[in-house]
Scaffold this active site. Structure first.
Site, PDB file in Angstrom:
ATOM      1  CE  LYS A 167      -3.920   2.472   0.410  1.00  0.00           C
ATOM      2  NZ  LYS A 167      -3.487   3.695   0.900  1.00  0.00           N
ATOM      3  CD  GLU A 179      -2.923   8.289  -4.022  1.00  0.00           C
ATOM      4  OE1 GLU A 179      -3.019   9.028  -3.355  1.00  0.00           O
ATOM      5  OE2 GLU A 179      -3.612   6.968  -4.055  1.00  0.00           O
TER       6      GLU A 179
END
Length: 332
Positions: A194, A201
């Site tokens: 993550k 991102e």
């Protein structure tokens, strides 16, 4: 299944709702009692303390999902839970914790027989409708036992085109991946994946932001008159969503924001970072892996707090869209 959920903020409350809609029972707790009470009409049981929550879960194979900001509050909560839980119970950290803290916590809880799972959770404020992409770290025994929980939270196959012949290409591929969740590996692996996800991102968001900034400034009077273009950025974002190779949820959010306010006047351009970008760069340094784009995107967020451009307003708009991150126009 019955599960306790601690932390009922932007994501925690909707995690509870999605679980209950799938038929699971939830005992909830938040430092703000009103947050727990707001979920009781929908079927949740609101606990008045951590001890009350653990008691309400029964006596064996209890599971508590902690959905709090990374740092001291999560650390203290898990430590307190560990003192009340027993062998066979499971603690889940679904926040954005540093993966090295997960490795340490799993080791601390193992002698007590308490399972520790780190679950990287992506989906933001849209998770209730879209489902959550889950990256899970921890012991297989605990992950398998809680599969109904993870399956309920994940998006499922949905309408996304399936990877052709994926089920035939490699028997080692996890079939759960197509449904939006995986067992990434031992403790720490979930949050590590993550963390890198969020680092990527940052880079994707920065690329969109800079591209739209370049297009916005094409109308500058500093350019030759016949080379100036007054481009409609909302239309460009919208057309790119239709068949373009840069189609993505981030582009969807950008198109929505620009359609509402083409100049993004209500965004400050002050862009925070929540830690994962920094940790991703630290991991790259440890591994001697070049990460030019990810590092640059992190540093651009630092610079945004000193001066603001249209690119940073684009970043602010995307962060509000997927995570509900509110950045005041007056923020300096």
């Amino acid at each position: 299944m019955k599960i306790g959920v601690i932390g009922l903020g932007r994501m925690g409350g909707n995690i509870v709702r999605r679980l209950m809609r799938a038929g699971h029972s939830c005992v909830v707790y938040d430092a703000n009692p009103a947050a727990g009470q707001a979920l009781t009409p929908e079927g949740a049981v609101a606990a008045t303390s951590l001890a009350d929550l653990v008691k309400a879960l029964g006596e064996r194979e209890r599971t508590v999902w902690v959905m709090l900001p990374a740092g001291k509050i999560t650390e203290d909560t898990i430590a307190e839970l560990a003192g009340m839980m027993a062998a066979g119970d499971t603690v889940i950290d679904g926040g954005n914790t540093m993966f090295k803290d997960d490795v340490r916590r799993a080791k601390e809880l193992k002698p007590k027989g308490i399972h520790y799972l780190d679950v990287g959770t992506s989906g933001g404020v849209w998770g209730l409708q879209r489902g959550y992409c889950l990256m899970i770290g921890g012991a297989k025994e605990a992950v398998d036992r809680l599969d109904p929980i993870f399956s309920a939270l994940a998006p499922g196959l949905g309408t996304i085109e399936r990877t052709e012949d994926r089920d035939k290409l490699d028997p080692q591929l996890d079939p759960r991946a197509e449904r939006g969740y995986i067992h990434a590996g031992p403790a720490g692996a979930g949050h590590f994946v993550k963390m890198v996800h969020n680092g990527i991102e940052y880079g994707m968001m920065q690329a969109f932001a800079e591209g739209f900034d370049i297009m916005k400034n094409r109308g500058s009077d500093k350019l030759p008159a016949d080379e100036r273009f007054d481009l409609n950025l909302a239309d460009i974002a919208e057309v790119w969503r239709r068949g373009s190779v840069v189609t993505s949820w981030l582009l969807d959010l950008t198109a929505s924001a620009l359609a509402k306010d083409g100049q993004l006047e209500h965004f400050s351009g002050h862009v925070d970072d929540s830690g994962e970008g920094r940790w991703t760069i630290e991991a790259a340094i440890e591994e001697a892996v070049p990460a030019d784009v990810l590092a640059a995107s992190l540093f651009m967020r630092f610079r945004s707090r000193q001066q603001h451009t249209f690119a940073e307003k684009i970043l602010s708009a995307m962060r509000l869209g997927f995570g509900g991150h509110i950045e005041s126009k007056d923020k300096k």
